[in-house]
Write a protein that holds these residues in place. Structure first.
Motif, PDB file in Angstrom:
ATOM      1  N   PHE A   1     150.296  66.511  59.566  1.00 59.35           N
ATOM      2  CA  PHE A   1     151.080  67.148  60.622  1.00 59.35           C
ATOM      3  C   PHE A   1     150.136  67.644  61.696  1.00 59.35           C
ATOM      4  O   PHE A   1     148.935  67.780  61.460  1.00 59.35           O
ATOM      5  N   GLY A   2     150.673  67.864  62.891  1.00 51.79           N
ATOM      6  CA  GLY A   2     149.843  68.351  63.981  1.00 51.79           C
ATOM      7  C   GLY A   2     150.407  68.041  65.343  1.00 51.79           C
ATOM      8  O   GLY A   2     151.603  67.788  65.499  1.00 51.79           O
ATOM      9  N   SER A   3     149.530  68.056  66.336  1.00 52.60           N
ATOM     10  CA  SER A   3     149.914  67.844  67.732  1.00 52.60           C
ATOM     11  C   SER A   3     149.904  66.352  68.055  1.00 52.60           C
ATOM     12  O   SER A   3     148.888  65.685  67.881  1.00 52.60           O
ATOM     13  N   VAL A   4     151.056  65.869  68.511  1.00 58.53           N
ATOM     14  CA  VAL A   4     151.203  64.459  68.873  1.00 58.53           C
ATOM     15  C   VAL A   4     152.029  64.402  70.150  1.00 58.53           C
ATOM     16  O   VAL A   4     153.190  64.809  70.145  1.00 58.53           O
ATOM     17  N   LYS A   5     151.439  63.946  71.248  1.00 58.69           N
ATOM     18  CA  LYS A   5     152.223  63.802  72.470  1.00 58.69           C
ATOM     19  C   LYS A   5     153.298  62.752  72.258  1.00 58.69           C
ATOM     20  O   LYS A   5     153.030  61.696  71.687  1.00 58.69           O
TER      21      LYS A   5
ATOM     22  N   ALA B   1     156.424  69.942  60.719  1.00 62.64           N
ATOM     23  CA  ALA B   1     156.511  69.590  62.142  1.00 62.64           C
ATOM     24  C   ALA B   1     156.678  70.826  63.021  1.00 62.64           C
ATOM     25  O   ALA B   1     156.478  70.747  64.228  1.00 62.64           O
ATOM     26  N   THR B   2     156.995  71.970  62.442  1.00 59.21           N
ATOM     27  CA  THR B   2     157.169  73.193  63.233  1.00 59.21           C
ATOM     28  C   THR B   2     155.900  74.034  63.301  1.00 59.21           C
ATOM     29  O   THR B   2     155.857  75.033  63.998  1.00 59.21           O
ATOM     30  N   ILE B   3     154.865  73.639  62.580  1.00 57.02           N
ATOM     31  CA  ILE B   3     153.623  74.419  62.515  1.00 57.02           C
ATOM     32  C   ILE B   3     152.628  73.916  63.544  1.00 57.02           C
ATOM     33  O   ILE B   3     152.401  72.716  63.662  1.00 57.02           O
ATOM     34  N   LYS B   4     152.013  74.818  64.243  1.00 53.23           N
ATOM     35  CA  LYS B   4     150.985  74.457  65.216  1.00 53.23           C
ATOM     36  C   LYS B   4     149.688  74.202  64.447  1.00 53.23           C
ATOM     37  O   LYS B   4     148.914  75.099  64.162  1.00 53.23           O
ATOM     38  N   ALA B   5     149.461  72.958  64.097  1.00 52.04           N
ATOM     39  CA  ALA B   5     148.415  72.583  63.146  1.00 52.04           C
ATOM     40  C   ALA B   5     147.009  72.910  63.611  1.00 52.04           C
ATOM     41  O   ALA B   5     146.153  73.202  62.798  1.00 52.04           O
ATOM     42  N   GLU B   6     146.711  72.831  64.898  1.00 52.93           N
ATOM     43  CA  GLU B   6     145.327  73.017  65.307  1.00 52.93           C
ATOM     44  C   GLU B   6     144.791  74.398  64.968  1.00 52.93           C
ATOM     45  O   GLU B   6     143.600  74.594  64.879  1.00 52.93           O
ATOM     46  N   LEU B   7     145.661  75.374  64.736  1.00 50.72           N
ATOM     47  CA  LEU B   7     145.195  76.700  64.340  1.00 50.72           C
ATOM     48  C   LEU B   7     144.833  76.754  62.864  1.00 50.72           C
ATOM     49  O   LEU B   7     144.238  77.703  62.413  1.00 50.72           O
TER      50      LEU B   7
END
Length: 87
Positions: free
Chosen positions: A31-35, A62-68
């Protein structure tokens, strides 16, 4: 700019990895940030993704801001700032 596909955070299963990517392999749950996350498939930088724990659903991930969640990332939007604090 069109066509625009909305969405920024996603979860799913790795289909392929790029050259030099060692932290993921096909079949990994991530999971993570995907444009353009609302699309069926997406492309993301490895550093913007994390492996999903087994007890996490795709919907929740999908609701978690993975980069943190990645080691070494900073919580501050200005990560190069001397005021940025580790997560």
């Amino acid at each position: 700019m069109f066509p625009y596909i909305p969405g920024f955070y996603a979860s799913g299963v790795v289909e392929e990895v790029g050259q030099g990517v060692t932290e993921f392999k096909p079949g990994d749950r991530i999971f993570g940030s995907v444009k353009g996350a609302y699309a069926e498939y997406g492309i993301a930088k490895a550093q913007e993704l994390v492996k999903m724990p087994g007890n996490l659903t795709f919907e929740d991930a999908a609701t978690i801001k993975a980069e943190l969640k990645r080691p070494g990332k900073r919580c501050s939007p200005k990560a190069n700032s001397s005021l940025a604090k580790p997560c």
